[in-house]
Design a protein around this motif. Structure first.
Motif, mmCIF file in Angstrom:
data_model
loop_
_atom_site.group_PDB
_atom_site.id
_atom_site.type_symbol
_atom_site.label_atom_id
_atom_site.label_comp_id
_atom_site.label_asym_id
_atom_site.label_seq_id
_atom_site.Cartn_x
_atom_site.Cartn_y
_atom_site.Cartn_z
ATOM 1 N N GLY A 48 10.367 -29.482 2.136
ATOM 2 C CA GLY A 48 10.919 -28.135 2.048
ATOM 3 C C GLY A 48 12.240 -28.101 1.300
ATOM 4 N N TYR A 49 13.080 -29.087 1.537
ATOM 5 C CA TYR A 49 14.342 -29.166 0.788
ATOM 6 C C TYR A 49 14.080 -29.351 -0.706
ATOM 7 C CZ TYR A 49 17.913 -29.093 4.431
ATOM 8 O OH TYR A 49 18.773 -28.696 5.419
ATOM 9 N N GLU A 51 11.493 -28.407 -2.351
ATOM 10 C CA GLU A 51 10.970 -27.146 -2.880
ATOM 11 C C GLU A 51 12.088 -26.141 -3.124
ATOM 12 O OE1 GLU A 51 8.116 -26.033 0.068
ATOM 13 O OE2 GLU A 51 6.474 -27.116 -0.908
ATOM 14 N N HIS A 52 13.208 -26.279 -2.428
ATOM 15 C CA HIS A 52 14.346 -25.377 -2.605
ATOM 16 C C HIS A 52 15.380 -25.952 -3.569
ATOM 17 C CE1 HIS A 52 12.580 -23.360 0.880
ATOM 18 N NE2 HIS A 52 13.361 -22.330 0.600
ATOM 19 N N PHE A 297 13.743 -25.925 6.568
ATOM 20 C CA PHE A 297 12.579 -25.767 5.692
ATOM 21 C C PHE A 297 11.352 -26.521 6.197
ATOM 22 C CE2 PHE A 297 16.366 -25.741 2.729
ATOM 23 C CZ PHE A 297 16.456 -24.363 2.693
#
Length: 494
Positions: A48-49, A51-52, A297
């Protein structure tokens, strides 16, 4: 900071004795978050990190506080236990203790009086002191036949296979360069099609874990297991262009505190918050880089929030065999960590309580994680007792004597007993009663009746002291109580 929780879960089935013909059942519903032990880097959270837009160094500094990424001064070989069996069967080896070997031949190693015997084509090559080392060609691999501890059959491994006797069996140990070892770990732990920054973070934590942990001793020649007791390692089968690139981009890098490499635990899914090491690995010392942190995330994981686990009363007794004193009444959480995963709890029985740990509950119920809540619901149908008809003051004392109450006319039957009782019984409906251990007094709950494939609310009621509830039922059917998004067991009314 540690949090002490006193959520009561005393499910009081005692005292809910069923009237003749009633139906009763109980259910334990377990809800939770996360997948794994909760310590260190959440792999889905790291994804998730990535992806951000965060870099692998950003990811690592978030999960391992007060650390930095530094290069190793030197890179050791890693020795991974692949297999323990009566014999080790190897192909592709180009060198042995006496010199060159034929890579096209199959060699079989067995235990022999504390040494290792090597044979090929049914003929013995020699007997050697342990470890017997069979080397792969430069840039190539040897193949270990049969099933390995990592679940691979006939896997291929770089470096060399070292064979050691283990009683009447032999152990096949892969002695491999650290970077080749990490190549065999990354895709075995994180899917090869994940984003590059997450794969780089995985490569660094895999390398850090390898150089800071050791499962063996100075004499058995084993540093790591090939499975989740250490970290998954699949050799050449785990090498993909994407993961090889992540390993190469981070070559020699580890997570360190004050310049010293640190143990980098990691796991699948945090559920939104990681955990302090001492609250998950009970008995472990606190570590500043292994403290729980928010994981914003992690929701990309399919196990960020579970589908609830549901157990019948019989299944609960089976799962908690040896821990329940008397009849099961519920599970009371005593202490949670920072995430909040369960640290300590009590199994509540009619004859007392048994203290357990969160990991014990996870193992007994087969849960994904110790971040869990337990809701125990009991339900029964209470049918009205058949009332006695009021006594007629003019009824004769002698059985069989004629009745004259001044109201009957000739030819009209008089019913002073059964008809009146049946009428009273018809006016009193059956009731659904029971308890919900986590429901506070005054909480409104729903009474639902099955309508084909769906459940429809037919009544509501408020919870009384001790989680008890009671509600009249509109007629025959299959019913259950619903508490928020938790449904109790179904019971039948005829």
């Amino acid at each position: 900071m540690r949090r002490i929780v006193t959520t009561s879960v005393a499910a009081l089935l005692a005292g809910l004795a069923c009237a003749p013909g009633a139906h009763a059942a109980s259910r334990l519903v377990v809800q939770g978050h996360g997948f794994g032990h909760g310590i260190g880097m959440s792999q889905y959270g790291a994804l998730g990190y990535a992806e951000h837009g965060f870099s692998y160094t950003d990811i690592l500094s978030h999960y391992y506080e007060q650390t930095s990424v530094v290069p190793l001064a030197s890179e050791p070989d890693v020795r991974v236990l692949l297999q323990t069996a009566r014999r080790a069967t190897i192909t592709g080896a180009v060198a042995g203790p006496d010199g060159p070997l034929d890579p096209a031949k199959t060699y079989v190693a067995t235990s022999s009086a504390g040494q290792v015997a090597l044979a090929t084509g049914g003929k013995r090559v020699g007997v050697y002191a342990a470890p017997l080392r069979l080397s792969a060609p430069a840039g190539g691999a040897v193949q270990l036949r049969g099933m390995a501890a990592n679940g691979l059959r006939d896997g291929r491994y770089r470096g060399a296979l070292e064979i050691r006797p283990a009683g009447g069996s032999v152990q096949a140990i892969n002695a491999v360069d650290l970077e080749d070892y990490v190549r065999g770990v990354v895709s075995a732990e994180s899917p090869a099609n994940w984003l590059a920054e997450q794969l780089k973070a995985q490569a660094v934590v895999a390398r850090s874990y390898a150089v800071t942990t050791n499962v063996g001793s100075t004499t058995d020649g084993i540093d790591q297991y090939a499975d989740t007791r250490s970290q998954m390692y699949k050799g050449v089968a785990a090498e993909f262009p994407s993961t090889d690139a992540a390993v190469a981009a981070t070559a020699g890098q580890v997570v360190a505190q004050d310049g010293k490499p640190v143990v980098t635990y990691f796991f699948s899914t945090s559920g939104g918050h990681t955990e302090n090491v001492e609250f998950s690995f009970l008995g472990a010392l606190p570590r500043t880089w292994l403290r729980g942190v928010d994981d914003p995330f992690d929701s990309v994981s399919p196990r960020h929030t579970w589908t609830p686990f549901t157990f019948s009363g019989t299944q609960v007794r089976q799962r908690l065999h040896g821990l329940v004193r008397g009849s099961f009444r519920g599970i009371k959480v005593l202490e949670r960590g920072t995430s909040p995963r369960i640290v300590r709890a009590e199994v509540v029985g009619s004859n007392g309580v048994t203290e357990v740990t969160g990991p014990q509950l996870r193992q007994r119920f087969g849960l994904y994680d110790t971040w869990a809540t337990f809701t125990y619901i009991s339900s029964k149908v209470k049918k009205p007792a058949t009332p006695k008809a009021p006594k007629d003051p003019k009824a004769p004392a002698v059985p069989g004597a004629p009745i004259d109450n001044g109201a009957a006319t000739a030819g009209t039957p008089v019913d002073t007993t059964g008809g009146q009782a049946a009428s009273i019984a018809r006016r009193r409906p059956s009731e659904l009663t029971g308890s919900i251990d986590r429901a506070r007094r005054g909480r409104r709950v729903r009474i639902e009746r099955r309508d084909g494939a769906t459940w429809r609310t037919v009544a509501t009621t408020r919870v009384r002291t001790g989680g008890r509830y009671r509600a009249p039922l509109p007629g025959p059917g299959e019913y259950r109580v619903a508490f928020g998004d938790i449904a109790g067991p179904s019971v039948n009314v005829r």
